[in-house]
Structures are given as structure tokens and as C-alpha cells.
Design an enzyme around this catalytic site. Structure first.
Site, mmCIF file in Angstrom:
data_model
loop_
_atom_site.group_PDB
_atom_site.id
_atom_site.type_symbol
_atom_site.label_atom_id
_atom_site.label_comp_id
_atom_site.label_asym_id
_atom_site.label_seq_id
_atom_site.Cartn_x
_atom_site.Cartn_y
_atom_site.Cartn_z
ATOM 1 N N CYS A 2 0.828 -1.214 0.000
ATOM 2 C CA CYS A 2 0.000 0.000 0.000
ATOM 3 C C CYS A 2 0.860 1.261 0.000
ATOM 4 C CB CYS A 2 -0.865 0.035 1.248
ATOM 5 S SG CYS A 2 -1.842 -1.427 1.495
ATOM 6 N N ARG A 27 4.892 0.460 -6.148
ATOM 7 C CA ARG A 27 4.904 -0.394 -4.955
ATOM 8 C C ARG A 27 3.998 -1.613 -5.101
ATOM 9 N NH1 ARG A 27 6.311 2.841 -0.121
ATOM 10 N NH2 ARG A 27 4.926 1.578 1.144
ATOM 11 N N TRP A 78 -2.993 -2.589 -1.452
ATOM 12 C CA TRP A 78 -2.564 -3.944 -1.814
ATOM 13 C C TRP A 78 -3.263 -4.842 -0.803
ATOM 14 C CZ3 TRP A 78 0.664 -8.041 -0.020
ATOM 15 C CH2 TRP A 78 1.235 -8.832 -1.027
ATOM 16 N N ASN A 104 -1.701 2.184 5.967
ATOM 17 C CA ASN A 104 -0.806 1.097 5.520
ATOM 18 C C ASN A 104 -0.536 0.209 6.724
ATOM 19 O OD1 ASN A 104 -0.555 2.281 3.066
ATOM 20 N ND2 ASN A 104 1.642 2.704 3.209
ATOM 21 N N GLY A 105 -0.443 -1.097 6.490
ATOM 22 C CA GLY A 105 -0.115 -1.999 7.596
ATOM 23 C C GLY A 105 -1.292 -2.891 7.942
ATOM 24 N N GLU A 487 19.249 -15.805 -8.324
ATOM 25 C CA GLU A 487 18.747 -14.470 -8.644
ATOM 26 C C GLU A 487 18.184 -14.435 -10.075
ATOM 27 O OE1 GLU A 487 17.865 -12.025 -7.107
ATOM 28 O OE2 GLU A 487 17.919 -10.331 -8.473
ATOM 29 N N LYS A 491 14.345 -13.512 -10.978
ATOM 30 C CA LYS A 491 13.956 -12.433 -11.895
ATOM 31 C C LYS A 491 12.963 -12.963 -12.922
ATOM 32 C CE LYS A 491 14.892 -9.872 -10.112
ATOM 33 N NZ LYS A 491 15.508 -9.398 -8.922
ATOM 34 N N GLU A 494 9.490 -13.679 -11.363
ATOM 35 C CA GLU A 494 8.765 -12.476 -10.939
ATOM 36 C C GLU A 494 8.081 -11.761 -12.083
ATOM 37 O OE1 GLU A 494 12.316 -10.620 -9.007
ATOM 38 O OE2 GLU A 494 10.799 -9.902 -7.625
ATOM 39 N N HIS A 510 20.706 -34.446 -8.133
ATOM 40 C CA HIS A 510 20.086 -35.040 -6.944
ATOM 41 C C HIS A 510 18.574 -34.822 -6.927
ATOM 42 C CE1 HIS A 510 23.978 -36.021 -5.279
ATOM 43 N NE2 HIS A 510 24.384 -34.816 -5.649
ATOM 44 N N LYS A 609 6.629 -3.671 -4.097
ATOM 45 C CA LYS A 609 8.036 -3.258 -4.072
ATOM 46 C C LYS A 609 8.622 -3.358 -2.670
ATOM 47 C CE LYS A 609 11.880 -1.714 -5.682
ATOM 48 N NZ LYS A 609 12.716 -2.733 -6.322
HETATM 49 C C1 F6R Z 1 13.022 -9.313 -6.055
HETATM 50 C C2 F6R Z 1 12.748 -8.378 -5.014
HETATM 51 C C3 F6R Z 1 12.421 -8.897 -3.662
HETATM 52 C C4 F6R Z 1 13.147 -8.061 -2.606
HETATM 53 C C5 F6R Z 1 12.707 -8.468 -1.199
HETATM 54 C C6 F6R Z 1 13.464 -7.713 -0.134
HETATM 55 O O1 F6R Z 1 13.270 -8.681 -7.265
HETATM 56 O O2 F6R Z 1 12.774 -7.208 -5.215
HETATM 57 O O3 F6R Z 1 12.729 -10.243 -3.530
HETATM 58 O O4 F6R Z 1 14.514 -8.245 -2.769
HETATM 59 O O5 F6R Z 1 11.335 -8.216 -1.044
HETATM 60 O O6 F6R Z 1 13.294 -6.349 -0.283
HETATM 61 P P1 F6R Z 1 14.291 -5.303 0.363
HETATM 62 O O7 F6R Z 1 15.612 -5.514 -0.282
HETATM 63 O O8 F6R Z 1 13.690 -3.978 0.054
HETATM 64 O O9 F6R Z 1 14.334 -5.608 1.813
#
Ligand code: F6R
Length: 614
Positions: A2, A27, A78, A104-105, A487, A491, A494, A510, A609
Site C-alpha cells: 500500500c 509499490r 494492496w 498502511n499496515g 537471482e 527475476k 517475478e 540429486h 516493491k
Molecule cells: C526481487 C525483489 C524482492 C526483494 C525483497 C526484499 O526482485 O525485489 O525479492 O529483494 O522483497 O526487499 P528489500 O531488499 O527492500 O528488503
């Protein structure tokens, strides 16, 4: 997650709030809404499920946009409690219609409060925990004994959970109240205008004068004046105004269609910015750690905790610290760290990595580490964020605001910091010679070659489009490149919604090898280092099961050419920089698959985000 934006001043608030909502779109959200309190005391609430654009169209249709000098609050939601629909969207009003709030929260004890309010004949319209809070404020206010500020305080003292809220009350139209516990809020100040945001993105365009509200604080803006107090008592606290230097450019896509694409390209500068000025004649200068370095270098246990992409950076950090400084490192997801019986004590260092600095699990892990007496070190991209404030000391990644939901430039900046940290520790505990450290700090060539990797974009795009209809991918790498494989897979998942798994290359036999058939692409990360021959055997194993082989390498050996269906060469470099090059290739690879599938790369479904709830 949010987002909140609020405005109080002499201008029409709709354009400011709508622009702010657009800035918050990154976000992640599923509905949006705005409430304005006009000079005539009328509150108008407009909400829509879906995008901010739909909200904007709704406001235009009702001729509202031109129309409100006063105060306004707005929100992108959200969904957590209750479906993502118009009724559940914020702002929410109390039963009397006097009070309106965005939140928010999560209010954890909303159920008993709701039961209590129902017993007092309060009727609820939505399924949200937020409505419970605004109704509770209304309940106190409408009894007539408490003023607005006292009613907000009384309600907040009775709720558990996390919140960042902004509230208006048409009976006290000159007042706007914001409060936070667990969920960040920023107050922007410009003469007689006030801006509130859940982060600085909706504010930065208007002012650089910022106050980051601290946990359990509230601000009461009354006319042209404001005060900061604690939620517990009405005692004025100091106003810590900071000047922030985020650039407005960070919120502009420029020539790029997507922020993610722009941010991948920015890595030419962001990695350089992150290391620049932090080394001098073979010495590593991490100012943010200075006060604690004596203890940090003596710690016999190092823990790294983070979530998602930042956790992957942590795995690379472990490898580097153990390799360079010969100190054992334990890496744990923050969501596990906070509840596990991890053996942290007052001789430990806990490094928390977070791009946003607001991830709820990471903050809880930091709290646990602080409670255990450990030294907490933050590696974070957002000055003023909760991680930067809750840790004892820290180092900022200097990559500017990261807007794309999928983290890119923050990851490579995080590993650059961890590289410096590992070398500094190695220097302090004499586990590496000065000469070797100096060689490691010679970034010049490597940094220049990032451009060459980005120049491979068209080649990577062609290969990506060939595989865009695959259902599953395996990403395989060894050593430092195992986290890179994780990673790369993350990516892809996501932003393209294709199932992908990362594994240490040898681990594939395995279990995961059972998945391999002629339709399955396998991305191998193959630097020409001591694991090279071993990875070739791993590739052979997949090849003999007819899996498709995509190789990222710095080696021009014929053997790889023969094995690969597709090969992406990156420039020769040392194997630390190789990780960065391979990461950039995988970011572009995922990006072009998602673009090929016509997906919204910056706003992948279901993702937020910054994940400010547990
Ligand atoms: C992946 C991504 C998430 C963040 C995770 C932690 O692309 O962005 O996996 O890495 O939510 O977020 P931060 O780094 O903001 O604590």
C-alpha cells in the site's frame, strides 16, 4: 505494498494527490482512492478497484479534479484483509462521516475491536481492518469528550499491529494527523504546505525538506503549524528536518519503456557510485561503520539476514567474507531468523541487507539481533529508512531510487558493498596481504566492461525471445555463481511468471534432473575458473537428456560451443566481476522474455516493491 500520499496547503489537492498516487504505483496495488476535505467542510471520497488511471477517469467524469482547495489524503491498496474491490479500497470513513482515514499496515486486534464497536451499534461497510480503526477514532470523537487529536491518540493506544495512517476530520478541518508504528511515513515541508508519503516518491517533486517520522510518533498539522509528538503522550518532540538529495530523474523513465530496463542500464553508474570514494591507496573507507569497526573486526560470528534478492546478495557476501577474511558467516532468511533459535549473541555481527529499508521481516530480524546485544550493520539503499535507523551502523548502496518491482541495480550495488566489507575485514584481521587487497580494489577495467555487457542486449533479446514460451527453467551455477543462478531464476519468475529454479550446478543431479526433457531450457553460468571442468560434466548430463542449454561464459572454448544451444559471452574479467556481468545478462534475459510475453515488467502481478507486512 500500500502507498499513502497526503497534502495540506493552499493549492488544489487533486492534481498533487493523483500525481503522488502515480508515483506510488511502483509499490504494487490493486485499488486506489482519494478523499478531499474542501474549505466548505465537505469531504468527498472517490475510490476505484484497478488502476490509478481508473480513479482519475472517475474524478474527471464527476468534475472533481479542478475542484478542491484544502486537505486531501490518497491511497493505493494492496489487499490483505478483504477482497481487492471498491468498497474495501481506502480512504475509509467512520459511521458519522466526519472522519476519513488512509492506512498502511495491519491492525492485528481488529476482531475484538470490531465486536466492541458493533456492540455500540457501529455498522461496518467493508471487510477491512482499516475501517475498524477509523470507526474507533470516530467512536471516541463522537462521544464529544475528546478532541480530534486526543481521539486519534486514544484509538492508536488500543490497536496492535503495524500502521502508517493519515486522518482528516471535517469537524476540525484545519487539522491533519499522521502517525506511524512499524510502517514508514515521511513528512515533507515547504513554507505553508505539507506533504505526507509512505515514502518520498510522491513528495520529492515538491520539497527536499523532509522529516522521517520515527516509530510510535505522530504529527499534527494545524493550519500553518505542525508538531511532532509520541503516540503515547502529547509531548512535543524535536523536529528533525533533513534535506534529501534523491533526484527527480529517478522517477522518470526517460527514453526507456520500463523502469526495470532503465535501472538495468543504470548499473554502469550505480556500481561505480557505490564504490567511488570508498577506497584510497589500498585502504577501504566505510565511514558508516567507523564507530563500531573495533567491535566488528573482533566478532567471532557473522550473520547475514535479508529477504528475496537481498538474501541472494547475502549468499554472495558469505562467500566473499569467508574467502577473504576467513570468518564463518551464516546467512538466514529474515523471516526465519526472527523466529529461529539462531545463536546470535553480544559477540555477533548481524548484517541486514535491504534495498527499501522497510521490509517487515528484515526489521524484525534486526530487532531480534539488537535485543541479543549483537552489532547490527545495515546495507540499505534508502537513507532515513527504518533499516538505516534501527541498525547500529551501516553502509548505503548509492543507486538512487529503485522503482521497478524486480530489484536489479540494488542487487549489484549490495554485492559491491559486501565485496568492500569482506576486503576491509580481511585487511583488519590480516588474512590477506595489502598487495592482494590493492589488486582486488582495482575496479577500473571491470567497471568499464559493464558497458560491453549491456551492449550485448540485442543478442540476449534474440535468445530470450526464442525461449519465451517455455514453462520451466533451470538456472545452474557454482560457488559465487550459485546465488547468481538463484537471482536469475527469481527475476524470471517475478516478471514473466515462468517457473524457474536455481541450483548449484552439481546439485541438479540429486533431483531436479528428473524435470529435464527436450523442452526444458537450462541456463548455465560458466566462468573459466577452477569449477569449469566440473560444470562441463554437469552440462553433459543435461545435454544427454536432450535439455536445451544456454550458457553464459567468458570462455571461448570450442567445447562450450559444441554443447550450447545458445551462448552469451561476457568480457574476460576476474571472477568477482564475472558474477556482476552474469547477473546483468540474466536481468536482461528475464526482461526480454517478459516483454516478449507482453507483460507489465514494472508491475508484476501479486508483487509489491516493499513488503511491509510479515
Ligand atoms: C526481487 C525483489 C524482492 C526483494 C525483497 C526484499 O526482485 O525485489 O525479492 O529483494 O522483497 O526487499 P528489500 O531488499 O527492500 O528488503
Amino acid at each position: 505494498m500500500c502507498g499513502i500520499v497526503a497534502y495540506k496547503g493552499h493549492k488544489n489537492c487533486y492534481p498533487i494527490l493523483l500525481d503522488g498516487l502515480h508515483k506510488l504505483e511502483y509499490r504494487g496495488y490493486d485499488s486506489a482512492g482519494v478523499a478531499c476535505l474542501a474549505e466548505n467542510g465537505k469531504i468527498t471520497v472517490t475510490k476505484r478497484s484497478g488502476k490509478v488511471k481508473q480513479l482519475e477517469d472517475g474524478l474527471k467524469k464527476n468534475n472533481l479534479i479542478e475542484n478542491c482547495n484544502g486537505s486531501g489524503i490518497a491511497h493505493t491498496r494492496w489487499a490483505t484483509h478483504g477482497k481487492p474491490n471498491q468498497v474495501n479500497a481506502h480512504p475509509h470513513k467512520d459511521q458519522s462521516g466526519n472522519i476519513v482515514l488512509v492506512h498502511n499496515g495491519i491492525i492485528e486486534n481488529y476482531d475484538p475491536i470490531k465486536k466492541f464497536l458493533r456492540s455500540k451499534k457501529v455498522k461496518f461497510k467493508s471487510e477491512t481492518d482499516t475501517e475498524v480503526l477509523v470507526q474507533l477514532i470516530g467512536y471516541f470523537f463522537n462521544q464529544g469528550k475528546l478532541n480530534f487529536e486526543q481521539s486519534v491518540r486514544a484509538a492508536l493506544q488500543r490497536v496492535d499491529g503495524a500502521y502508517g495512517i493519515v486522518v482528516l476530520n471535517k469537524k476540525e478541518p484545519d487539522v491533519m494527523i499522521a502517525a506511524r508504528k512499524g510502517s514508514p511515513l515521511v513528512l515533507g515541508i515547504k513554507d505553508k504546505e505539507f506533504f505526507i508519503g509512505s515514502d518520498i516518491s510522491p513528495i520529492i517533486k515538491h520539497t527536499q525538506q523532509i522529516i522521517y517520522l520515527e516509530d510510535a510518533q505522530m504529527t499534527i498539522i494545524d493550519g500553518d503549524e505542525f508538531k511532532i509528538t509520541s503516540i503515547d503522550e502529547d509531548l512535543s518532540l524535536p523536529k528533525k528536518v533533513e534535506k534529501i538529495d534523491f533526484k527527480i530523474d529517478d522517477y522518470d523513465k526517460g527514453e526507456f519503456k520500463y523502469f526495470m530496463h532503465k535501472e538495468i542500464h543504470e548499473q554502469v553508474d550505480t556500481i561505480r557510485n557505490t564504490v567511488t570514494g570508498r577506497t584510497k591507496k589500498g585502504n577501504i573507507i566505510l565511514h558508516g561503520l567507523l564507530d563500531y569497526w573495533h567491535e566488528i573486526k573482533q566478532a567471532d560470528k557473522i550473520f547475514i539476514t535479508a529477504c528475496g534478492t537481498s538474501w541472494h546478495a547475502g549468499l554472495i557476501g558469505k562467500n566473499l567474507i569467508e574467502r577473504f577474511a576467513k570468518v564463518p558467516v551464516h546467512v538466514e532468511y529474515a523471516s526465519e531468523f526472527r523466529y529461529n533459535k539462531t545463536l546470535v549473541d553480544n559477540k555477533s555481527v548481524v548484517i541486514a541487507i535491504s534495498q527499501s529499508g522497510e521490509t517487515a521481516d528484515t526489521l524484525a530480524a534486526i530487532k531480534k539481533a539488537n535485543d541479543c546485544g549483537a552489532i547490527t550493520v545495515g546495507i540499505c539503499n534508502v537513507p532515513g529508512s527504518s533499516v538505516s535507523r534501527e541498525t547500529n551502523c551501516g553502509i548505503f548502496t548509492r543507486c538512487g531510487h529503485e522503482v521497478g518491482v524486480a530489484s536489479t541495480k540494488a542487487f549489484t550495488a549490495q554485492i559491491s558493498i559486501l565485496y568492500l566489507y569482506a576486503l576491509k575485514l580481511a585487511d583488519s584481521n590480516d588474512s590477506m596481504s595489502k598487495k592482494t587487497i590493492k589488486e582486488h580494489l582495482d575496479f577500473g577495467e571491470g567497471l568499464k566492461k559493464i558497458k560491453h555487457v549491456l551492449n550485448k542486449e540485442n543478442e540476449i533479446k534474440k535468445i530470450a525471445l526464442k525461449y519465451k514460451n517455455a514453462n520451466d527453467f533451470l538456472y545452474l551455477g557454482r560457488g559465487l555463481n550459485f546465488p547468481v543462478a538463484l537471482e536469475g531464476a527469481l527475476k524470471l519468475k517475478e516478471i514473466s511468471y515462468i517457473h524457474a529454479e536455481g541450483y548449484p550446478a552439481a546439485e541438479m543431479k540429486h533431483g531436479p534432473i528428473a524435470l529435464v526433457d527436450k523442452d526444458m531450457p537450462n541456463v548455465f553460468i560458466v566462468p573459466k575458473d577452477k569449477t569449469y571442468e566440473k560444470i562441463i560434466s554437469n552440462i553433459e548430463e543435461i545435454k544427454s537428456r536432450k535439455g536445451k542449454i544456454i550458457i553464459i561464459t567468458d570462455s571461448k572454448d570450442k567445447i562450450l560451443k559444441d554443447l550450447a544451444n545458445d551462448l552469451i559471452y561476457v568480457p574476460k574479467t576476474n571472477h568477482y566481476m564475472f558474477c556482476v556481468f552474469a547477473t546483468i545478462v540474466l536481468q536482461l534475459f528475464a526482461y526480454y522474455i517478459a516483454v516478449g510475453k507482453k507483460l507489465n515488467v514494472d508491475r508484476p502481478r501479486n508483487l509489491a516493491k516493499s513488503v511491509t507486512v510479515e
